[in-house]
Design a protein around this motif. Structure first.
Motif, PDB file in Angstrom:
ATOM      1  N   CYS A 155       0.828  -1.203   0.000  1.00 31.21           N
ATOM      2  CA  CYS A 155       0.000   0.000   0.000  1.00 31.21           C
ATOM      3  C   CYS A 155       0.865   1.256   0.000  1.00 31.21           C
ATOM      4  O   CYS A 155       1.827   1.362   0.757  1.00 31.21           O
ATOM      5  CB  CYS A 155      -0.913   0.014   1.221  1.00 31.21           C
ATOM      6  SG  CYS A 155      -2.077  -1.363   1.275  1.00 31.21           S
ATOM      7  N   ASP A 184      -5.665   3.487  -1.717  1.00 32.69           N
ATOM      8  CA  ASP A 184      -5.365   2.507  -2.764  1.00 32.69           C
ATOM      9  C   ASP A 184      -6.414   1.395  -2.800  1.00 32.69           C
ATOM     10  O   ASP A 184      -6.753   0.807  -1.766  1.00 32.69           O
ATOM     11  CB  ASP A 184      -3.990   1.879  -2.532  1.00 32.69           C
ATOM     12  CG  ASP A 184      -2.849   2.843  -2.746  1.00 32.69           C
ATOM     13  OD1 ASP A 184      -3.106   3.972  -3.195  1.00 32.69           O
ATOM     14  OD2 ASP A 184      -1.698   2.464  -2.452  1.00 32.69           O
ATOM     15  N   SER A 215      -8.892   0.633 -10.847  1.00 32.45           N
ATOM     16  CA  SER A 215      -8.912   1.257  -9.525  1.00 32.45           C
ATOM     17  C   SER A 215     -10.060   2.252  -9.467  1.00 32.45           C
ATOM     18  O   SER A 215      -9.982   3.310 -10.094  1.00 32.45           O
ATOM     19  CB  SER A 215      -7.596   1.984  -9.227  1.00 32.45           C
ATOM     20  OG  SER A 215      -7.714   2.713  -8.018  1.00 32.45           O
ATOM     21  N   SER A 242      -6.343   5.147  -7.607  1.00 26.80           N
ATOM     22  CA  SER A 242      -5.138   5.059  -6.785  1.00 26.80           C
ATOM     23  C   SER A 242      -4.763   3.588  -6.629  1.00 26.80           C
ATOM     24  O   SER A 242      -5.438   2.841  -5.921  1.00 26.80           O
ATOM     25  CB  SER A 242      -5.395   5.709  -5.425  1.00 26.80           C
ATOM     26  OG  SER A 242      -4.244   5.692  -4.615  1.00 26.80           O
ATOM     27  N   TYR A 243      -3.676   3.175  -7.292  1.00 27.98           N
ATOM     28  CA  TYR A 243      -3.254   1.774  -7.281  1.00 27.98           C
ATOM     29  C   TYR A 243      -2.239   1.504  -6.174  1.00 27.98           C
ATOM     30  O   TYR A 243      -1.308   2.306  -5.979  1.00 27.98           O
ATOM     31  CB  TYR A 243      -2.600   1.401  -8.611  1.00 27.98           C
ATOM     32  CG  TYR A 243      -3.561   1.156  -9.738  1.00 27.98           C
ATOM     33  CD1 TYR A 243      -3.994  -0.130 -10.049  1.00 27.98           C
ATOM     34  CD2 TYR A 243      -4.041   2.205 -10.504  1.00 27.98           C
ATOM     35  CE1 TYR A 243      -4.872  -0.368 -11.085  1.00 27.98           C
ATOM     36  CE2 TYR A 243      -4.925   1.992 -11.544  1.00 27.98           C
ATOM     37  CZ  TYR A 243      -5.335   0.704 -11.831  1.00 27.98           C
ATOM     38  OH  TYR A 243      -6.219   0.476 -12.863  1.00 27.98           O
ATOM     39  N   PRO A 244      -2.365   0.382  -5.482  1.00 28.15           N
ATOM     40  CA  PRO A 244      -1.244  -0.070  -4.656  1.00 28.15           C
ATOM     41  C   PRO A 244      -0.128  -0.554  -5.572  1.00 28.15           C
ATOM     42  O   PRO A 244      -0.363  -0.792  -6.773  1.00 28.15           O
ATOM     43  CB  PRO A 244      -1.853  -1.238  -3.866  1.00 28.15           C
ATOM     44  CG  PRO A 244      -2.906  -1.772  -4.768  1.00 28.15           C
ATOM     45  CD  PRO A 244      -3.474  -0.583  -5.488  1.00 28.15           C
ATOM     46  N   GLU A 297       1.359   5.408  -7.970  1.00 28.72           N
ATOM     47  CA  GLU A 297       0.024   5.500  -7.379  1.00 28.72           C
ATOM     48  C   GLU A 297      -0.847   6.452  -8.179  1.00 28.72           C
ATOM     49  O   GLU A 297      -0.387   7.500  -8.613  1.00 28.72           O
ATOM     50  CB  GLU A 297       0.149   5.966  -5.940  1.00 28.72           C
ATOM     51  CG  GLU A 297      -1.155   5.978  -5.178  1.00 28.72           C
ATOM     52  CD  GLU A 297      -0.956   6.508  -3.771  1.00 28.72           C
ATOM     53  OE1 GLU A 297      -1.765   6.182  -2.900  1.00 28.72           O
ATOM     54  OE2 GLU A 297       0.025   7.248  -3.551  1.00 28.72           O
TER      55      GLU A 297
END
Length: 237
Positions: free
Chosen positions: A70, A75, A178, A182-184, A237
């Motif tokens: 994270c 995320d 996402s 917001s991507y991990p 992110e």
């Protein structure tokens, strides 16, 4: 500098559906939906491949669930397969969500018949962890019914449900998404055995997308020589 990328690619015990379960993550509690493709000035909310046309009847793919880390509690992402969503207002889809709202990644299996809220499966009955091998499929069963199937061969479970929805069946997808933009950090996710209507994903001349939220968040590789595999690589992110 390009704002987004969209290109044409060339190239075990079975369990029947159970009643919806109590959500075990904040995303589930909020009914956080994985939606049809949306575009804004910053780019697309999807990464992966989408076949376009009409009369799609099935889509499937496999992947190994990545060991995500994270970057923030915002995320949230999921790899999934589905029918519709690219140019329509419905999606029939299933996959595994990774939610960082607790500060640590929590993986949870789910399905969704959008615009209805997603249904998250019980983590005690259908556990998922990084390193698990997942196979997902959505199949049109006729009379506006869709069979959604998710299998974790590492854990030995299969979840299958059949739901009704009036939909156009105008696309089929193998996607990462996402909803929060917001991507991990999921590293690299490899999709394999990707098929549409029982044939290789590549045979459908699908469109490829890189997710962007003002800057590229991940990059989508070209399809492998057999047209059934590609990778998604985290950028930021």
């Amino acid at each position: 500098m390009r704002k987004f990328l969209i290109r044409v690619a060339t190239l075990a015990a079975a369990a029947t559906a159970l009643a919806p379960v109590a959500p075990t993550t904040a995303a589930a509690a909020q009914g956080m939906a994985f939606r049809p493709l949306s575009y804004n000035i910053n780019g697309y909310n999807w990464g992966g491949y989408a076949a376009q046309g009409s009369g799609f009847t099935s889509v499937s793919a496999s992947w190994t669930e990545p060991n995500a880390s994270c970057n923030s509690t915002n995320d949230l992402y999921a790899p999934w397969v589905g029918i519709d969503g690219y140019g329509s207002s419905t999606v029939e889809q299933t996959g595994v969500a990774t939610d960082c709202s607790s500060g640590s990644p929590v993986d949870q299996a789910w399905y969704e018949m959008y615009p209805a809220n997603p249904v998250y499966l019980s983590s005690s009955s259908y556990p998922v962890s990084a390193g698990d091998h997942i196979n997902a499929s959505v199949t049109y069963a006729g009379s506006s019914k869709y069979t959604l199937k998710l299998n974790d061969s590492s854990r030995g479970w299969t979840y299958t449900t059949t739901k009704s929805l009036s939909a156009s069946r105008a696309s089929a997808e193998v996607i990462i998404e996402s909803p929060t933009g917001s991507y991990p950090n999921f590293g690299t996710l490899n999709f394999t055995s990707a098929t549409v209507n029982g044939k290789s994903l590549g045979s459908s001349n699908p469109v490829a997308m890189d997710p962007s939220n003002g800057a590229y968040e991940a990059t989508t590789s070209g399809l492998g020589s057999n047209g059934t595999s590609f990778s998604e690589t985290f950028l930021q992110e």
